[in-house]
Design a protein around this motif. Structure first.
Motif, PDB file in Angstrom:
ATOM      1  N   MET A   1      14.448  26.096   6.959  1.00 48.94           N
ATOM      2  CA  MET A   1      14.297  25.087   5.920  1.00 48.94           C
ATOM      3  C   MET A   1      14.259  23.669   6.473  1.00 48.94           C
ATOM      4  SD  MET A   1      13.905  26.576   3.143  1.00 48.94           S
ATOM      5  CE  MET A   1      14.068  28.204   2.432  1.00 48.94           C
ATOM      6  N   ALA A   2      14.664  23.483   7.723  1.00 52.84           N
ATOM      7  CA  ALA A   2      14.713  22.120   8.253  1.00 52.84           C
ATOM      8  C   ALA A   2      13.354  21.460   8.241  1.00 52.84           C
ATOM      9  CB  ALA A   2      15.288  22.144   9.674  1.00 52.84           C
ATOM     10  N   GLY A   3      12.279  22.274   8.449  1.00 52.84           N
ATOM     11  CA  GLY A   3      10.950  21.707   8.489  1.00 52.84           C
ATOM     12  C   GLY A   3      10.518  21.077   7.184  1.00 52.84           C
ATOM     13  N   LEU A   4      11.101  21.524   6.073  1.00 60.07           N
ATOM     14  CA  LEU A   4      10.736  20.967   4.780  1.00 60.07           C
ATOM     15  C   LEU A   4      11.003  19.471   4.720  1.00 60.07           C
ATOM     16  CD1 LEU A   4      12.047  23.656   2.253  1.00 60.07           C
ATOM     17  CD2 LEU A   4       9.668  23.005   2.616  1.00 60.07           C
ATOM     18  N   HIS A   5      12.027  19.037   5.433  1.00 58.75           N
ATOM     19  CA  HIS A   5      12.407  17.626   5.337  1.00 58.75           C
ATOM     20  C   HIS A   5      11.392  16.711   5.989  1.00 58.75           C
ATOM     21  CE1 HIS A   5      15.084  14.316   4.660  1.00 58.75           C
ATOM     22  NE2 HIS A   5      15.056  13.992   5.928  1.00 58.75           N
ATOM     23  N   GLU A   6      10.572  17.260   6.895  1.00 50.76           N
ATOM     24  CA  GLU A   6       9.653  16.416   7.636  1.00 50.76           C
ATOM     25  C   GLU A   6       8.450  15.994   6.797  1.00 50.76           C
ATOM     26  OE1 GLU A   6      10.455  15.233  10.562  1.00 50.76           O
ATOM     27  OE2 GLU A   6      12.314  16.340  10.322  1.00 50.76           O
ATOM     28  N   ASP A   7       8.104  16.767   5.753  1.00 48.59           N
ATOM     29  CA  ASP A   7       6.921  16.435   4.981  1.00 48.59           C
ATOM     30  C   ASP A   7       7.243  16.279   3.495  1.00 48.59           C
ATOM     31  OD1 ASP A   7       7.464  19.036   4.422  1.00 48.59           O
ATOM     32  OD2 ASP A   7       5.422  19.776   4.672  1.00 48.59           O
ATOM     33  N   LEU A   8       8.445  15.791   3.189  1.00 48.19           N
ATOM     34  CA  LEU A   8       8.826  15.614   1.793  1.00 48.19           C
ATOM     35  C   LEU A   8       7.950  14.556   1.138  1.00 48.19           C
ATOM     36  CD1 LEU A   8      12.718  15.715   2.009  1.00 48.19           C
ATOM     37  CD2 LEU A   8      11.259  17.331   0.807  1.00 48.19           C
ATOM     38  N   SER A   9       7.361  14.905   0.026  1.00 46.30           N
ATOM     39  CA  SER A   9       6.593  13.973  -0.783  1.00 46.30           C
ATOM     40  C   SER A   9       6.816  14.333  -2.235  1.00 46.30           C
ATOM     41  CB  SER A   9       5.102  14.036  -0.424  1.00 46.30           C
ATOM     42  OG  SER A   9       4.615  15.360  -0.581  1.00 46.30           O
ATOM     43  N   GLU A  10       6.482  13.413  -3.123  1.00 46.03           N
ATOM     44  CA  GLU A  10       6.716  13.632  -4.557  1.00 46.03           C
ATOM     45  C   GLU A  10       6.119  14.976  -4.986  1.00 46.03           C
ATOM     46  OE1 GLU A  10       8.665  12.020  -7.885  1.00 46.03           O
ATOM     47  OE2 GLU A  10       8.446  11.097  -5.907  1.00 46.03           O
ATOM     48  N   THR A  11       6.964  15.851  -5.526  1.00 43.63           N
ATOM     49  CA  THR A  11       6.539  17.218  -5.855  1.00 43.63           C
ATOM     50  C   THR A  11       7.205  17.670  -7.143  1.00 43.63           C
ATOM     51  OG1 THR A  11       6.400  17.734  -3.481  1.00 43.63           O
ATOM     52  CG2 THR A  11       6.400  19.603  -5.009  1.00 43.63           C
ATOM     53  N   HIS A  12       6.437  18.379  -7.980  1.00 41.45           N
ATOM     54  CA  HIS A  12       7.011  18.967  -9.194  1.00 41.45           C
ATOM     55  C   HIS A  12       6.316  20.302  -9.444  1.00 41.45           C
ATOM     56  CE1 HIS A  12       8.209  19.554 -13.393  1.00 41.45           C
ATOM     57  NE2 HIS A  12       9.174  18.685 -13.155  1.00 41.45           N
ATOM     58  N   ILE A  13       6.868  21.356  -8.858  1.00 40.51           N
ATOM     59  CA  ILE A  13       6.319  22.700  -8.999  1.00 40.51           C
ATOM     60  C   ILE A  13       7.326  23.555  -9.760  1.00 40.51           C
ATOM     61  CG2 ILE A  13       5.518  24.771  -7.794  1.00 40.51           C
ATOM     62  CD1 ILE A  13       4.843  22.951  -5.399  1.00 40.51           C
ATOM     63  N   VAL A  14       6.921  24.084 -10.900  1.00 40.60           N
ATOM     64  CA  VAL A  14       7.798  24.944 -11.685  1.00 40.60           C
ATOM     65  C   VAL A  14       7.467  26.406 -11.426  1.00 40.60           C
ATOM     66  CG1 VAL A  14       8.539  25.596 -14.007  1.00 40.60           C
ATOM     67  CG2 VAL A  14       8.160  23.187 -13.445  1.00 40.60           C
ATOM     68  N   GLY A  15       6.219  26.804 -11.609  1.00 43.54           N
ATOM     69  CA  GLY A  15       5.807  28.187 -11.369  1.00 43.54           C
ATOM     70  C   GLY A  15       5.982  29.054 -12.607  1.00 43.54           C
ATOM     71  N   ARG A  16       5.188  30.103 -12.691  1.00 44.95           N
ATOM     72  CA  ARG A  16       5.182  30.938 -13.896  1.00 44.95           C
ATOM     73  C   ARG A  16       6.416  31.814 -14.031  1.00 44.95           C
ATOM     74  NH1 ARG A  16       0.397  35.329 -12.420  1.00 44.95           N
ATOM     75  NH2 ARG A  16       1.433  36.275 -10.600  1.00 44.95           N
ATOM     76  N   ASN A  17       7.175  32.010 -12.952  1.00 50.64           N
ATOM     77  CA  ASN A  17       8.369  32.853 -13.013  1.00 50.64           C
ATOM     78  C   ASN A  17       9.652  32.070 -13.282  1.00 50.64           C
ATOM     79  OD1 ASN A  17       7.014  35.308 -12.500  1.00 50.64           O
ATOM     80  ND2 ASN A  17       6.923  34.824 -10.313  1.00 50.64           N
ATOM     81  N   THR A  18       9.512  30.795 -13.547  1.00 49.56           N
ATOM     82  CA  THR A  18      10.671  29.947 -13.862  1.00 49.56           C
ATOM     83  C   THR A  18      10.675  29.638 -15.357  1.00 49.56           C
ATOM     84  OG1 THR A  18      10.812  28.950 -11.668  1.00 49.56           O
ATOM     85  CG2 THR A  18      11.700  27.671 -13.506  1.00 49.56           C
TER      86      THR A  18
END
Length: 286
Positions: A1-18
């Motif tokens: 999960m550490a790699g996620l921090h390197e490309d953080l940008s404004e995101t809003h993903i809910v998805g059909r299973n949420t």
């Protein structure tokens, strides 16, 4: 999960299973009266992922079951049942569901003008708290808004929501020894503090200070010091034209590169990027 921090940008993903039940201020004037933007209850699955690069109002997020991940102090942490996180306004805020796992939670997000969103209200924190009653209050408000939508009844549910938020936050703010300590530190952020000096200022042992900080803030004394320094630096970058090197020295960083790296880890942006984004935002609002 550490790699996620390197490309953080404004995101809003809910998805059909949420699945989420949400009450927003535009649909409930009683929420707007209390300066609450929205509240909700959710049951999430991947690819559910939210990243806010500049959180405008304080956000309280409570886990009810399963497990997710939340970004706090520049690193991803597990968020499990019985854990509540508070992200103050003006910070990088992010959380996501874990593949093959579900995550049940509820939340309360305050408006920018709320007293709970004021600079210095609280540092980011994660602590143990049973949020089942908060969940039921939010569900009660949702049912009222979807049904008779009586404003008086809605206000009663919101009173309960605010009560449980206060029950969570108040003990963290009432630790007098820590409050007095950090108030003094804020007045001299440029000093090269260490744990022993902080403990002496609080008139307790270093180990006791570590335990108090961990139990009330979910972080070490030095991590809290870093947060206060970066918070003040962000405020100076947004409200003054002082050089970045001057701000770095003001908050205790002799090395501007170390300051820049820490600032990016905590906020998602380099100091120069943070300043230019805030200036662009102000220009677009005028």
């Amino acid at each position: 999960m550490a790699g996620l921090h390197e490309d953080l940008s404004e995101t809003h993903i809910v998805g059909r299973n949420t699945r989420q039940l949400i009450v927003r201020a535009e649909d409930c004037t009683a929420l707007a009266t209390r300066q609450i933007s929205h509240v909700g209850v959710g049951d999430a699955a991947a690819p559910y992922r939210i990243v806010r690069t500049h959180l405008s109002g304080t956000y309280v997020h409570a886990s009810l079951g399963g497990e997710g991940r939340i970004l706090l102090d520049g690193r991803w942490r597990p968020h499990r049942a019985g854990m509540v996180s508070l992200a103050p306004a003006h910070v990088l805020h992010a959380f996501h569901a874990i593949p093959s796992k579900r995550w049940q939670y509820c939340w309360v997000r305050y408006m920018p003008q709320s007293p709970r969103s004021a600079i210095g209200f609280m540092a980011p924190v994660m602590a143990r708290f049973d949020a089942a009653a908060l969940q039921h209050a939010i569900l009660g408000l949702h049912r009222e808004v979807q049904g008779q939508a009586d404003s008086g009844s809605a206000m009663l549910w919101i009173d309960l929501i605010e009560h449980y938020i206060s029950r969570f936050a108040a003990p963290l703010q009432r630790e007098d020894r820590l409050s007095a300590l950090w108030d003094q530190v804020r007045r001299d952020l440029g000093r090269p503090w260490n744990v022993e000096q902080l403990a002496k200022l609080a008139n307790i042992s270093g180990e006791h200070l570590r335990r108090l900080c961990q139990s009330s803030l979910g972080r070490s004394p030095m991590q809290q010091l870093t947060y206060l320094r970066i918070q003040h630096a962000a405020h100076r970058l947004a409200t003054t034209q002082a050089k970045i090197e001057e701000i770095a020295l003001l908050v205790g960083y002799q090395n501007p590169f170390a300051f820049s790296n820490t600032f990016k880890r905590m906020t998602g942006f380099r100091p120069s990027q943070f300043r230019s984004r805030r200036q662009s935002a102000r220009e677009s609002e005028s």
